[in-house]
Enzyme design. Structure first.
Site, PDB file in Angstrom:
ATOM      1  N   TYR A  22       0.806  -1.217   0.000  1.00 27.05           N
ATOM      2  CA  TYR A  22       0.000   0.000   0.000  1.00 27.05           C
ATOM      3  C   TYR A  22       0.842   1.272   0.000  1.00 27.05           C
ATOM      4  O   TYR A  22       0.814   2.054  -0.943  1.00 27.05           O
ATOM      5  CB  TYR A  22      -0.942  -0.001   1.210  1.00 27.05           C
ATOM      6  CG  TYR A  22      -1.968  -1.100   1.150  1.00 27.05           C
ATOM      7  CD1 TYR A  22      -3.018  -1.054   0.240  1.00 27.05           C
ATOM      8  CD2 TYR A  22      -1.875  -2.216   1.978  1.00 27.05           C
ATOM      9  CE1 TYR A  22      -3.950  -2.069   0.168  1.00 27.05           C
ATOM     10  CE2 TYR A  22      -2.810  -3.242   1.908  1.00 27.05           C
ATOM     11  CZ  TYR A  22      -3.841  -3.156   0.996  1.00 27.05           C
ATOM     12  OH  TYR A  22      -4.757  -4.158   0.916  1.00 27.05           O
ATOM     13  N   PRO A  29     -11.807   0.691  -3.147  1.00 29.37           N
ATOM     14  CA  PRO A  29     -13.072   0.183  -3.686  1.00 29.37           C
ATOM     15  C   PRO A  29     -14.227   1.119  -3.354  1.00 29.37           C
ATOM     16  O   PRO A  29     -14.123   2.002  -2.496  1.00 29.37           O
ATOM     17  CB  PRO A  29     -13.251  -1.165  -2.983  1.00 29.37           C
ATOM     18  CG  PRO A  29     -12.018  -1.370  -2.161  1.00 29.37           C
ATOM     19  CD  PRO A  29     -11.399  -0.046  -1.958  1.00 29.37           C
ATOM     20  N   HIS A  36      -7.855   1.620   1.174  1.00 26.34           N
ATOM     21  CA  HIS A  36      -7.711   0.245   1.603  1.00 26.34           C
ATOM     22  C   HIS A  36      -6.552  -0.005   2.575  1.00 26.34           C
ATOM     23  O   HIS A  36      -6.455  -1.081   3.162  1.00 26.34           O
ATOM     24  CB  HIS A  36      -7.513  -0.626   0.351  1.00 26.34           C
ATOM     25  CG  HIS A  36      -7.981  -2.025   0.483  1.00 26.34           C
ATOM     26  ND1 HIS A  36      -7.840  -2.763   1.626  1.00 26.34           N
ATOM     27  CD2 HIS A  36      -8.582  -2.851  -0.399  1.00 26.34           C
ATOM     28  CE1 HIS A  36      -8.331  -3.977   1.430  1.00 26.34           C
ATOM     29  NE2 HIS A  36      -8.786  -4.050   0.208  1.00 26.34           N
ATOM     30  N   PRO A  78     -20.715 -22.383  -1.748  1.00 25.78           N
ATOM     31  CA  PRO A  78     -21.082 -21.271  -2.637  1.00 25.78           C
ATOM     32  C   PRO A  78     -19.893 -20.475  -3.161  1.00 25.78           C
ATOM     33  O   PRO A  78     -19.818 -20.158  -4.348  1.00 25.78           O
ATOM     34  CB  PRO A  78     -21.988 -20.404  -1.761  1.00 25.78           C
ATOM     35  CG  PRO A  78     -22.583 -21.348  -0.785  1.00 25.78           C
ATOM     36  CD  PRO A  78     -21.501 -22.344  -0.493  1.00 25.78           C
ATOM     37  N   ASP A  79     -18.940 -20.142  -2.285  1.00 25.52           N
ATOM     38  CA  ASP A  79     -17.809 -19.342  -2.750  1.00 25.52           C
ATOM     39  C   ASP A  79     -16.965 -20.101  -3.767  1.00 25.52           C
ATOM     40  O   ASP A  79     -16.575 -19.553  -4.803  1.00 25.52           O
ATOM     41  CB  ASP A  79     -16.938 -18.902  -1.579  1.00 25.52           C
ATOM     42  CG  ASP A  79     -15.826 -17.970  -2.031  1.00 25.52           C
ATOM     43  OD1 ASP A  79     -16.098 -16.774  -2.209  1.00 25.52           O
ATOM     44  OD2 ASP A  79     -14.695 -18.437  -2.229  1.00 25.52           O
ATOM     45  N   THR A 134      -4.260 -10.443   4.994  1.00 26.36           N
ATOM     46  CA  THR A 134      -4.800 -11.395   4.021  1.00 26.36           C
ATOM     47  C   THR A 134      -3.730 -12.344   3.511  1.00 26.36           C
ATOM     48  O   THR A 134      -2.537 -12.061   3.574  1.00 26.36           O
ATOM     49  CB  THR A 134      -5.398 -10.669   2.799  1.00 26.36           C
ATOM     50  OG1 THR A 134      -4.359  -9.960   2.114  1.00 26.36           O
ATOM     51  CG2 THR A 134      -6.507  -9.727   3.208  1.00 26.36           C
ATOM     52  N   SER A 152     -12.884 -10.963  -4.970  1.00 25.71           N
ATOM     53  CA  SER A 152     -13.127 -11.081  -3.537  1.00 25.71           C
ATOM     54  C   SER A 152     -14.627 -11.162  -3.313  1.00 25.71           C
ATOM     55  O   SER A 152     -15.420 -10.718  -4.149  1.00 25.71           O
ATOM     56  CB  SER A 152     -12.533  -9.905  -2.756  1.00 25.71           C
ATOM     57  OG  SER A 152     -13.160  -8.701  -3.125  1.00 25.71           O
ATOM     58  N   GLN A 153     -14.984 -11.750  -2.198  1.00 25.03           N
ATOM     59  CA  GLN A 153     -16.386 -11.832  -1.813  1.00 25.03           C
ATOM     60  C   GLN A 153     -16.633 -10.843  -0.679  1.00 25.03           C
ATOM     61  O   GLN A 153     -15.989 -10.920   0.369  1.00 25.03           O
ATOM     62  CB  GLN A 153     -16.738 -13.250  -1.348  1.00 25.03           C
ATOM     63  CG  GLN A 153     -18.179 -13.376  -0.880  1.00 25.03           C
ATOM     64  CD  GLN A 153     -18.501 -14.723  -0.266  1.00 25.03           C
ATOM     65  OE1 GLN A 153     -19.447 -14.842   0.490  1.00 25.03           O
ATOM     66  NE2 GLN A 153     -17.727 -15.748  -0.574  1.00 25.03           N
TER      67      GLN A 153
END
Length: 672
Positions: free
Chosen positions: A144, A157, A376, A465-466, A501, A590-591
């Site tokens: 970043y 985002p 972010h 689902p993912d 992450t 990403s979800q």
């Protein structure tokens, strides 16, 4: 960013911020927390459950007495065995390489493991033993603060709210005031240190990110930016027609002001500027490249008046952009909503009514488009999505929401005074204006609201689902481009102290085998359905590893940083075909889930790729798909159409290949 760090350089690391406190006010907060984390944790790989929590009297390093520190039992971030990481690395690069390239990669990887890698591993292990989280502050810096492209589109985002319908200006003002009040109430609960602590398995999840989004601002500097934290702040900054106003969120006694008072102040700001021309577009400077903005910043704050105004903006809990009304093209409403939040529409629209360095910017347009733009650097998307969930839920269910705040003993809103433009700053504004307009033109967005089915149907098929959605994205790319894509998905590392992450490498041998079989109509529906289940299971397995901090990318980054920090040459391994191809994420995903009609969107990670953020709801799935206009290979509209077809096709294939029934439990037998 949602992609991996594009450049790895290192300088003096910033001291990581630790232990920021949190919220909890009844079951609603547990439900919101559970929903947000569960949706972002792919599949049913982990089960989250609440545990007891307590607050201590210890205060946060950055918050003095305004934030309560939660007691948590968090893991120290580990250093994986080098052999484990490199073996997993080779598995992930195989589907992206030719046979010749793979043989070459095997030799390069073995040499790395035996020589430079082994030496760097020792250095990383030593570092890991000395630090609670050797990755966190390094990741903040290289991913970043040293990233030089604009935060606009590339980093920040946009998170939407459900679209509103304002009957008149007063309705618009009242809504804005209630959202601002809701964010203040959310912060109060954060400050109280009562955020429910969740567990993944037996491990607690770190709550510190929630306290890092209020009062936080990125500061442009040459080479490496920095971050300032102001969690004790008691005001917000309102932007209207490029004018900046400091507006108190709390009265002189520290009580949150009521929505009625906030509405009065917001309306007064709008009335004061109703007949005024637009202000100087200083906000455009924040949309430019970090080096351009750093250069302009030095000149901007040289004048005392500007310096004071900028410090007030940086110290605000968040900013509120009251945008100029724009009329979207018919059928483009959701696309324009996402783009307005990501970049503001350009210099002739609302891009100058921003301060992109602020972690949280609330954007409200009279046309009903509402949402956040968030920088972010200090945190992932979960606190932002939870704030939206909280405010929307409270406004929907509590008709008296916002009435309980203080109504007196507060300072009225005051305008921030900037000095007149000088030729130097005027030149930088001109450059920023040109660059944001180019960027706005270049970014394309297609929001797909897939209504064929939602995660309820996928679960009934006994699929995660993912992972199902991730394989659908793989299949879509393969159908369009006839090659597999390195595909990035973020997994949180919140079981670790200050965890951020890890990368889920979604492209696998199993996913490529499935995509080829579908594209070539190979075998029966049952056969392709079985391949689908294998691909989904493979993704679930990697996801589980990533959530445990056992992925590939962060460990390899750590080894590279050890070389840089110790003045050692960067090994040739990092320019090898496998490393380069597997790190060139042509599909960045990403979800970010919410039960509401909302979604998050952002820009692609590569010139020849796509970004796709998705919200899987019970009966539908919302996708925000972006691509670059200048690239003739990608097509975001075609990608959306192909994705919808891929989802339907995969559902049909899964129905032709049902999973084997679970083994029967042995019947209890009498001891007699």
């Amino acid at each position: 960013m949602f992609q991996s760090a594009p450049n790895y350089s290192i300088s003096t690391a910033l001291k990581p911020i630790t232990d920021m406190r949190f919220l909890s006010k009844g079951r609603v907060f547990w439900n919101l927390t559970k929903s947000s984390i569960t949706y972002q944790t792919p599949n049913a790989v982990v089960r989250l459950r609440p545990v007891n929590f307590s607050s201590s009297s210890n205060q946060n390093d950055v918050g003095d007495k305004c934030q309560t520190k939660q007691k948590q039992k968090l893991l120290q971030y580990h250093v994986l065995p080098l052999e484990e990481t490199l073996k997993r690395f080779m598995d992930t690069v195989k589907p992206l390489l030719t046979c010749e390239e793979y043989e070459q990669q095997e030799k390069i990887t073995k040499k790395f493991a035996d020589e430079e890698g082994a030496e760097l591993q020792k250095l990383l292990v030593e570092t890991g033993c000395e630090e609670k989280n050797w990755l966190a502050h390094r990741w903040l810096k290289v991913a970043y603060l040293q990233y030089r492209d604009p935060v606009t589109v590339y980093v920040s985002p946009g998170m939407t709210f459900p679209v509103q319908n304002f009957a008149d200006t007063q309705a618009y003002v009242d809504y804005a005031a209630k959202v601002v009040f809701g964010l203040g109430e959310f912060k109060d609960m954060v400050d109280a240190g009562k955020m429910p602590i969740l567990k993944m398995g037996k491990h607690e999840l770190d709550n510190s990110q929630f306290g890092k989004v209020f009062g936080t601002c990125r500061i442009p500097q040459r080479v490496t930016d920095c971050i300032v934290y102001n969690p004790c702040s008691d005001y917000v900054v309102v932007l209207f027609k490029n004018h900046f106003y400091k507006m108190q969120l709390y009265n002189c006694n520290g009580s949150l002001l009521s929505a009625k008072v906030l509405a009065k102040e917001i309306k007064k700001i709008m009335e004061m500027e109703a007949s005024s021309p637009f202000g100087t577009p200083f906000g455009l400077l924040t949309t430019d490249t970090r080096d351009n903005w750093a250069e302009a910043y030095e000149h901007l704050v040289k004048l005392p008046g500007n310096s004071e105004a900028v410090k007030v903006i940086q110290g605000a809990l968040f900013t509120v952009s009251l945008d100029q009304c724009m009329t979207p093209e018919p059928g483009q409403e959701t696309n324009q909503l996402a783009l307005q939040l990501i970049h503001g529409g350009g210099s002739k629209m609302n891009s100058s009514n921003r301060w992109m360095d602020k972690t949280v910017q609330l954007i409200i347009n009279p046309n009903g488009m509402v949402g956040f733009t968030y920088e972010h650097s200090p945190a992932e998307g979960q606190p932002i999505a939870m704030m939206m969930d909280y405010v929307v839920k409270k406004m929907k269910e509590d008709k008296s929401f916002g009435e309980c705040g203080a109504t007196d003993d507060y300072k009225p809103a005051s305008k921030l005074k900037f000095c007149p433009l000088n030729p130097c700053i005027e030149q930088w504004v001109f450059i920023a204006q040109r660059n944001i307009d180019k960027l706005v033109y270049n970014l394309q967005m297609e929001v797909l609201k897939f209504e064929g089915f939602g995660k309820d149907v996928i679960k009934k098929l006994r699929l995660g689902p993912d992972s199902f959605i991730q394989i659908a994205l793989q299949l879509t790319f393969y159908k369009m481009h006839k090659v597999p894509a390195a595909q990035y998905e973020s997994a949180h590392l919140r079981i670790f102290d200050e965890g951020r992450t890890e990368t889920i490498r979604s492209c696998s041998n199993e996913s490529v085998e499935f995509c080829r079989a579908v594209d070539e109509c190979k075998g029966t529906d049952k056969y392709r359905g079985e391949l689908l289940r294998k691909a989904v299971n493979s993704h679930q397995s990697y996801t589980k590893l990533a959530l445990q901090g056992r992925g590939v990318d962060r460990h390899l980054l750590g080894l590279k940083l050890m070389a840089v920090e110790n003045d050692l040459p960067v090994p040739k391994f990092y320019s090898s075909p496998g490393f380069v191809k597997s790190s060139h994420f042509r599909v960045s995903t990403s979800q970010v889930a919410t039960p509401y009609d909302a979604f998050m969107g952002y820009g692609p990670a590569t010139d020849d790729g796509y970004a796709c953020c998705y919200n899987p709801r019970e009966c539908d799935i919302i996708f925000a798909i972006s691509a670059w206009r200048h690239n003739n290979i990608t097509n975001h509209v075609k990608f959306a159409k192909t994705l919808a077809a891929s989802l339907i096709e995969m559902k049909n294939l899964a129905e032709h290949a049902p999973p084997p029934p679970p083994p029967e439990k042995p019947k209890c037998q009498s001891k007699l």
